[in-house]
Design a protein around this motif. Structure first.
Motif, PDB file in Angstrom:
ATOM      1  N   ALA A   1      70.746 -80.385   5.183  1.00 49.66           N
ATOM      2  CA  ALA A   1      72.104 -80.544   5.698  1.00 49.66           C
ATOM      3  C   ALA A   1      73.087 -79.929   4.698  1.00 49.66           C
ATOM      4  O   ALA A   1      72.872 -80.011   3.491  1.00 49.66           O
ATOM      5  CB  ALA A   1      72.421 -82.021   5.900  1.00 49.66           C
TER       6      ALA A   1
ATOM      7  N   LEU B   1      64.536 -82.914   5.674  1.00 48.95           N
ATOM      8  CA  LEU B   1      65.682 -82.492   6.468  1.00 48.95           C
ATOM      9  C   LEU B   1      66.626 -81.714   5.564  1.00 48.95           C
ATOM     10  O   LEU B   1      66.675 -81.967   4.358  1.00 48.95           O
ATOM     11  CB  LEU B   1      66.407 -83.700   7.062  1.00 48.95           C
ATOM     12  CG  LEU B   1      65.567 -84.650   7.917  1.00 48.95           C
ATOM     13  CD1 LEU B   1      66.378 -85.866   8.308  1.00 48.95           C
ATOM     14  CD2 LEU B   1      65.072 -83.924   9.149  1.00 48.95           C
TER      15      LEU B   1
ATOM     16  N   HIS C   1      76.576 -87.141  10.563  1.00 51.93           N
ATOM     17  CA  HIS C   1      75.717 -86.428  11.506  1.00 51.93           C
ATOM     18  C   HIS C   1      74.517 -87.299  11.864  1.00 51.93           C
ATOM     19  O   HIS C   1      74.149 -88.199  11.104  1.00 51.93           O
ATOM     20  CB  HIS C   1      75.229 -85.110  10.894  1.00 51.93           C
ATOM     21  CG  HIS C   1      76.354 -84.191  10.570  1.00 51.93           C
ATOM     22  ND1 HIS C   1      76.779 -83.216  11.428  1.00 51.93           N
ATOM     23  CD2 HIS C   1      77.162 -84.117   9.480  1.00 51.93           C
ATOM     24  CE1 HIS C   1      77.794 -82.576  10.884  1.00 51.93           C
ATOM     25  NE2 HIS C   1      78.046 -83.098   9.698  1.00 51.93           N
ATOM     26  N   ARG C   2      73.914 -87.004  13.011  1.00 50.95           N
ATOM     27  CA  ARG C   2      72.736 -87.735  13.481  1.00 50.95           C
ATOM     28  C   ARG C   2      71.641 -86.732  13.782  1.00 50.95           C
ATOM     29  O   ARG C   2      71.892 -85.658  14.320  1.00 50.95           O
ATOM     30  CB  ARG C   2      73.067 -88.528  14.744  1.00 50.95           C
ATOM     31  CG  ARG C   2      71.874 -89.238  15.354  1.00 50.95           C
ATOM     32  CD  ARG C   2      72.253 -89.974  16.628  1.00 50.95           C
ATOM     33  NE  ARG C   2      72.881 -89.107  17.610  1.00 50.95           N
ATOM     34  CZ  ARG C   2      72.219 -88.404  18.519  1.00 50.95           C
ATOM     35  NH1 ARG C   2      70.900 -88.430  18.573  1.00 50.95           N
ATOM     36  NH2 ARG C   2      72.868 -87.651  19.388  1.00 50.95           N
ATOM     37  N   GLN C   3      70.426 -87.099  13.420  1.00 49.58           N
ATOM     38  CA  GLN C   3      69.275 -86.243  13.729  1.00 49.58           C
ATOM     39  C   GLN C   3      68.124 -87.124  14.190  1.00 49.58           C
ATOM     40  O   GLN C   3      67.892 -88.199  13.644  1.00 49.58           O
ATOM     41  CB  GLN C   3      68.866 -85.443  12.494  1.00 49.58           C
ATOM     42  CG  GLN C   3      67.856 -84.377  12.821  1.00 49.58           C
ATOM     43  CD  GLN C   3      67.833 -83.295  11.758  1.00 49.58           C
ATOM     44  OE1 GLN C   3      68.749 -83.126  10.984  1.00 49.58           O
ATOM     45  NE2 GLN C   3      66.754 -82.549  11.736  1.00 49.58           N
ATOM     46  N   THR C   4      67.402 -86.653  15.191  1.00 48.61           N
ATOM     47  CA  THR C   4      66.224 -87.359  15.688  1.00 48.61           C
ATOM     48  C   THR C   4      65.003 -86.838  14.952  1.00 48.61           C
ATOM     49  O   THR C   4      64.841 -85.627  14.794  1.00 48.61           O
ATOM     50  CB  THR C   4      66.075 -87.141  17.204  1.00 48.61           C
ATOM     51  OG1 THR C   4      67.258 -87.618  17.849  1.00 48.61           O
ATOM     52  CG2 THR C   4      64.868 -87.891  17.751  1.00 48.61           C
TER      53      THR C   4
ATOM     54  N   GLU D   1      66.234 -92.197  14.989  1.00 58.26           N
ATOM     55  CA  GLU D   1      67.467 -91.463  14.754  1.00 58.26           C
ATOM     56  C   GLU D   1      67.985 -91.840  13.374  1.00 58.26           C
ATOM     57  O   GLU D   1      67.983 -93.014  13.000  1.00 58.26           O
ATOM     58  CB  GLU D   1      68.510 -91.795  15.817  1.00 58.26           C
ATOM     59  CG  GLU D   1      68.102 -91.278  17.177  1.00 58.26           C
ATOM     60  CD  GLU D   1      69.110 -91.582  18.272  1.00 58.26           C
ATOM     61  OE1 GLU D   1      70.158 -92.194  17.983  1.00 58.26           O
ATOM     62  OE2 GLU D   1      68.858 -91.188  19.420  1.00 58.26           O
TER      63      GLU D   1
ATOM     64  N   TRP E   1      71.254 -91.296  10.673  1.00 62.80           N
ATOM     65  CA  TRP E   1      72.628 -90.875  10.466  1.00 62.80           C
ATOM     66  C   TRP E   1      72.829 -90.641   8.977  1.00 62.80           C
ATOM     67  O   TRP E   1      72.382 -91.438   8.149  1.00 62.80           O
ATOM     68  CB  TRP E   1      73.603 -91.949  10.935  1.00 62.80           C
ATOM     69  CG  TRP E   1      73.772 -92.050  12.416  1.00 62.80           C
ATOM     70  CD1 TRP E   1      74.775 -91.513  13.165  1.00 62.80           C
ATOM     71  CD2 TRP E   1      72.926 -92.754  13.340  1.00 62.80           C
ATOM     72  NE1 TRP E   1      74.599 -91.830  14.484  1.00 62.80           N
ATOM     73  CE2 TRP E   1      73.468 -92.595  14.620  1.00 62.80           C
ATOM     74  CE3 TRP E   1      71.758 -93.501  13.198  1.00 62.80           C
ATOM     75  CZ2 TRP E   1      72.893 -93.148  15.750  1.00 62.80           C
ATOM     76  CZ3 TRP E   1      71.175 -94.058  14.312  1.00 62.80           C
ATOM     77  CH2 TRP E   1      71.744 -93.882  15.580  1.00 62.80           C
TER      78      TRP E   1
END
Length: 104
Positions: A24, A22, A10-13, A45, A47
């Motif tokens: 997940a 974060l 997954h990718r998050q900014t 970003e 990952w």
């Protein structure tokens, strides 16, 4: 024996800030970091790999350190990112499990 859980990336900014937590499902590890494709001077970003079938929401912390800045966390180095045309260099660390701050 093979792992019965499927994995995904997954990718998050995230904003360029000292640290951010974060969450997940089934977080395993941070894989890579780069300047944001949309706002490269103010965001990054990240990952990360997860095993979502585990279902458990896991919180991890990203630390962003500038070159020469002192830090005291136990994060594991993830990577280095250049922003603003090379004027700023950021070093990212992932912390999991999160070390809780001592209470007075």
């Amino acid at each position: 024996m093979p792992n019965p859980y499927s994995k995904s990336i997954h990718r998050q900014t995230i904003p360029i800030t000292d640290q951010i937590d974060l969450t997940a499902p089934g977080f395993i590890r941070v894989l890579h970091v780069a300047a944001s494709r949309e706002t490269p001077n103010t965001e990054l970003e990240v990952w990360y790999e997860c095993a979502p079938d585990l279902g458990e929401e896991i919180t991890f912390r990203i630390h962003v350190e500038g070159t020469g800045h002192r830090y005291h966390h136990r994060g594991t180095y993830v990577g280095t990112v250049s922003t603003s045309g090379g004027m700023f260099i950021w070093h990212l660390f992932a912390e999991y499990p999160i070390e809780r701050e001592a209470r007075p």
